[in-house]
Each structure stands twice: as C-alpha cells, then as structure tokens.
Write an enzyme that holds these catalytic residues in place. Structure first.
Site, PDB file in Angstrom:
ATOM      1  N   TRP A  47       0.802  -1.239   0.000  1.00  7.37           N
ATOM      2  CA  TRP A  47       0.000   0.000   0.000  1.00  7.37           C
ATOM      3  C   TRP A  47       0.830   1.283   0.000  1.00  7.37           C
ATOM      4  O   TRP A  47       0.601   2.185  -0.820  1.00  7.37           O
ATOM      5  CB  TRP A  47      -0.984   0.003   1.182  1.00  7.37           C
ATOM      6  CG  TRP A  47      -1.831   1.239   1.192  1.00  7.37           C
ATOM      7  CD1 TRP A  47      -1.736   2.307   2.025  1.00  7.37           C
ATOM      8  CD2 TRP A  47      -2.889   1.551   0.271  1.00  7.37           C
ATOM      9  NE1 TRP A  47      -2.675   3.266   1.707  1.00  7.37           N
ATOM     10  CE2 TRP A  47      -3.385   2.823   0.623  1.00  7.37           C
ATOM     11  CE3 TRP A  47      -3.451   0.889  -0.830  1.00  7.37           C
ATOM     12  CZ2 TRP A  47      -4.429   3.439  -0.072  1.00  7.37           C
ATOM     13  CZ3 TRP A  47      -4.487   1.507  -1.523  1.00  7.37           C
ATOM     14  CH2 TRP A  47      -4.957   2.761  -1.140  1.00  7.37           C
ATOM     15  N   ASP A  85      -5.629  -3.094  -0.629  1.00  8.57           N
ATOM     16  CA  ASP A  85      -6.840  -2.762  -1.379  1.00  8.57           C
ATOM     17  C   ASP A  85      -6.569  -2.744  -2.886  1.00  8.57           C
ATOM     18  O   ASP A  85      -5.454  -2.456  -3.330  1.00  8.57           O
ATOM     19  CB  ASP A  85      -7.318  -1.375  -0.919  1.00  8.57           C
ATOM     20  CG  ASP A  85      -8.795  -1.151  -1.174  1.00  8.57           C
ATOM     21  OD1 ASP A  85      -9.437  -2.019  -1.798  1.00  8.57           O
ATOM     22  OD2 ASP A  85      -9.301  -0.107  -0.737  1.00  8.57           O
ATOM     23  N   LYS A 166      -5.845  -8.528   6.567  1.00  5.18           N
ATOM     24  CA  LYS A 166      -5.950  -7.148   7.080  1.00  5.18           C
ATOM     25  C   LYS A 166      -7.393  -6.725   6.833  1.00  5.18           C
ATOM     26  O   LYS A 166      -7.861  -6.744   5.686  1.00  5.18           O
ATOM     27  CB  LYS A 166      -4.976  -6.237   6.330  1.00  5.18           C
ATOM     28  CG  LYS A 166      -5.185  -4.753   6.627  1.00  5.18           C
ATOM     29  CD  LYS A 166      -4.151  -3.901   5.878  1.00  5.18           C
ATOM     30  CE  LYS A 166      -4.424  -2.418   6.044  1.00  5.18           C
ATOM     31  NZ  LYS A 166      -3.437  -1.590   5.310  1.00  5.18           N
ATOM     32  N   ASP A 168     -10.158  -3.869   7.148  1.00  4.02           N
ATOM     33  CA  ASP A 168     -10.281  -2.414   7.230  1.00  4.02           C
ATOM     34  C   ASP A 168     -11.659  -2.000   7.746  1.00  4.02           C
ATOM     35  O   ASP A 168     -12.480  -2.853   8.105  1.00  4.02           O
ATOM     36  CB  ASP A 168      -9.994  -1.841   5.825  1.00  4.02           C
ATOM     37  CG  ASP A 168      -9.275  -0.519   5.851  1.00  4.02           C
ATOM     38  OD1 ASP A 168      -9.412   0.207   6.844  1.00  4.02           O
ATOM     39  OD2 ASP A 168      -8.598  -0.195   4.860  1.00  4.02           O
ATOM     40  N   ASP A 226      -3.935   6.600   9.054  1.00  2.00           N
ATOM     41  CA  ASP A 226      -2.910   6.159   8.093  1.00  2.00           C
ATOM     42  C   ASP A 226      -1.620   6.970   8.235  1.00  2.00           C
ATOM     43  O   ASP A 226      -1.649   8.193   8.342  1.00  2.00           O
ATOM     44  CB  ASP A 226      -3.424   6.322   6.659  1.00  2.00           C
ATOM     45  CG  ASP A 226      -4.469   5.270   6.324  1.00  2.00           C
ATOM     46  OD1 ASP A 226      -4.920   4.547   7.233  1.00  2.00           O
ATOM     47  OD2 ASP A 226      -4.831   5.190   5.136  1.00  2.00           O
TER      48      ASP A 226
END
Ligand code: GLA
Length: 403
Positions: A47, A85, A166, A168, A226
């Site tokens: 990411w 993602d 993971k 989210d 983030d």
C-alpha cells in the site's frame, strides 16, 4: 547518508558499562501449519508504495517475493507478503464469491499464494468490514467488502491458502465495530485454516481495550490513522501508540501502521528513528517500500538484525516510555534474557545532549553493565547510564544487561 550520522552519533556517545551482551537470534516462524504467530508480524505490504496504481499487480508481488530471498529479508525474519486494497474485481461472481481483478491478477489469488509459499513465505490479503473497501476507484465503483459475507469470504480466503487478513473499516454502515470484527474473527476461525487477523479500524473504537481478547482475539489492531511518508506523520503515530503499551501482550499487538522506510519522504536518520521506535514498541514490521528498487541505505535499516531482535523478543512486551520531556523520549523494553532495550529519541529540530541515569532505566545503581549500541554495532561497559549527543530527529538504541 553514508557514514556521517552514524559516526557523529558514535563519537558523541560516552558510556560506563561492564560485561558482554548476547543478542538473541531473530525468531523464525516457519511452516504453513504454524498457529497464528505470537510475535509482531514481519513482512511486506504494497500500500505505502503503490496505493492502487496500475503497477500493483501479480508481476510486482512475485518480484517482491523473489526479493525477500535475494536481499536476505526472509533470513532476517520477514515472512508475510501481503497485498492491500484494489486486488479484487469490482463485483462478486454470480455465486456471490470474491474474485481477483483479472487485469492485475490474471493468474488468480491462489496461484499467487502458491508462488509465495514456494518461497517459504506467507501470504496476506485485504478486505474491509463494510459493504465496500476504502478505495473508491471510479472505474471499479468500489470493491466488495466483507460485511454480511464473513463466512463466505473467510471460506474463499482459506480455499486460496491465505495466511493473513488485514480487515479495514471503510463503508461500515455504522454497524457496531465489536460485532463486525467478531463476525470475521469467528468466520476465520471456522474456515479450517489458521489465518492471522490484523484489524484496521484506525483506533476509532479503542480496539486496544477489546480486540486482543475473545471473542475477537486479533493478532494486531491499528491504533492510529494512516501513516504518510513524512516525519510529522511518523511522529504523530508514534506518540499515539507509545502510550498504549499496557494493552499489548504476546500475540496481541498495537499497530501504529506500516513502515515508510525507503519511500523517500524522510531522511535516513528519520527512517532509522521510525524503525527503532516501531521495534521498541513491538509493532508489526511491515515493509512499505518497493523492494525491487530499494536503495542500499534503506535496506540496511530494514536488515538491522539487532534492532529486529528487540521487536521480536520472545518476552513479548511493548516498550514503556519513561521520559517525554522537552522533545526527548526514552523508551525501555524488558527482554527475555533479563537485559533491557532502550531507545532515546530526539523529536526536536535541534541537537541535544541527553543524559539518562541507570535508575531511570530501572537498573540498579552501582553495578556494572554491558551496553550494545544497536546502530553502531559496538559494545561498551558502564554503570548503566547513558550520555549522548543526539542529532535532531535521531534515535539511539541500546541493549543493556549484566551478561
Ligand atoms: C485504509 C487503511 C490503509 C489502506 C487503505 C486502502 O485507509 O487504513 O492502510 O489499507 O485503506 O484503501
């Protein structure tokens, strides 16, 4: 950075210490059947380096797996190759199952997992406890999330030999977080495969109070928003996470987000602080830079086995901040062999002389100690106190003990 800063730090440090310190070898977690790892997870996630750009695809991830071996990262303890993602197709298949984006992952996720497993590594995937994931790519109208599909999605992950999820928090329809994360945790447990559960709800619902316990029993939970590739962002996440040490335990870790080391937005000295602080906090060490193009100085930081050994110490205690005054932070982490790891961080924009007494580190006064400088890889003897001139944004890190 070449050698200027290490030399500066080294020459500015004076110690008074006594015996020699054995540095524990980095624990290695191997074998597909191993239960969820108790130590903070180490690996890679794409990411921070790619977001959803086109370069995120199966060729890239296979290349990363290759680099784990050729750069010595697997040998240093890094295990997971995780994708974030934008891996999914924008809609489920006709039976409601998740499927891979055919442009990015034409060979499918199971084939990718197999490639990664063949390298002696583990494979991680991403989803969100919502109706869709976080990245609303226009062309894709958002990617399907796991809310209401937990059992089916966990079964799909298991059938693809996924080792890590993971999970989210986007598009969660305001459904209670405890319910949403419990549903996926239960589904993963009954999937027939051991899948490490990494919660990512950004600390919104104080997950440190509940995520590490049944029924969720997550391996880690994000404590912050983030991270971005700049010093201010790293500092913010550090400060939010460092005060939560009382909530972490073996197998249940606070996660201040993935590493930015190597991405170019900080100096090597700041990246060294980033890596030191994450390690003393027993945080997950998930590399967030493209290992196919990483520069030698950044790689050297990620491969510092003495610092990694602090993160991975089997006692499993997150370091405790014993000083936070005038921009100087002192964090102490007890280690399995009876020694202590110490990080001294200067968050300010100017150099500072710092003195730390043995008592502040919880060491008995009037004794002799061995001190190992974990960045200079040098050993000295002393009375357990530290005197150092610390450059702006720098962190010095030691292992101090009697043996
Ligand atoms: C959220 C997470 C990030 C990343 C993105 C992907 O912002 O916190 O770590 O997974 O979503 O869209």
């Amino acid at each position: 950075m070449k050698n200027s800063i290490p030399n500066l730090l080294l020459s500015a440090v004076s110690f008074v210490f006594v015996a020699a310190i054995a540095v524990t070898a980095t624990p290695v977690r191997a074998g597909a059947a191993t239960p969820a790892p108790a130590l903070p997870q180490m690996g890679f996630n794409n990411w921070n380096s790619t977001h959803c750009r086109d370069e995120f695809n199966e060729a890239m991830i296979r290349g990363i797996a290759d680099k784990f071996i050729s750069l010595g990262l697997r040998d240093a303890g890094y295990r997971y190759v995780n994708i974030d993602d934008c891996w999914a197709n924008w809609q489920r298949d006709k039976d409601g199952h998740l499927q891979a984006n055919p442009k990015r992952f034409p060979s499918g996720i199971k084939a990718l997992a197999e490639y990664i497993h063949q390298h002696g590594l583990k494979f991680g995937l991403y989803s969100s406890a919502g109706v869709s994931t976080c990245e609303p790519l226009k062309e894709n109208r958002g990617f399907p999330g796991g809310l209401g599909h937990e059992k089916d999605d966990a079964a799909t992950f298991a059938s693809w030999d996924v080792d890590y999820l993971k999970y989210d928090n986007c598009n969660n329809q305001k459904v209670d977080a405890h319910k949403r994360y419990t549903a996926m945790a239960d589904a993963l447990r009954s999937s027939g495969r051991t899948i490490f559960f990494s919660m990512c709800e950004w600390g919104e619902n104080k997950p440190w109070l509940w995520a590490g316990k049944p029924p969720v029993d997550a391996g880690s939970w994000r404590t912050t928003g983030d991270i971005s590739d700049n010093y201010a962002s790293m500092l913010k996440n550090f400060k939010e996470n460092v005060v939560l040490d009382g909530y972490a335990s073996l197998g249940h870790w606070n996660d201040p987000d993935m590493l930015e080391v190597g991405n170019g937005g900080m100096t090597d000295l700041e990246y060294r602080s980033h890596f030191s602080l994450w390690s003393i906090m027993a945080a997950p060490l998930l590399i967030g830079t493209d290992l196919r193009t990483i520069k030698p100085d950044a790689l050297q930081i990620l491969l510092n086995k003495e610092v990694i050994a602090v993160d991975q110490d089997p006692l499993g205690v997150q370091g405790h901040q014993v000083r936070d005054t005038g921009g100087i932070h002192v964090i102490v982490k007890p280690l399995k062999d009876g020694s202590r790891a110490v990080a001294v961080f200067n968050e300010t924009d100017a150099a500072h002389d710092v003195t730390v007494t043995a008592a502040e580190l919880g060491l008995k006064a009037g004794q002799s100690y061995n001190v190992r400088d974990l960045w200079a890889h040098a050993q000295t003897k002393g009375d357990g106190s530290i005197k150092i001139e610390l450059a702006a944004h720098a962190t010095a890190m030691y292992r101090i003990g009697r043996r």
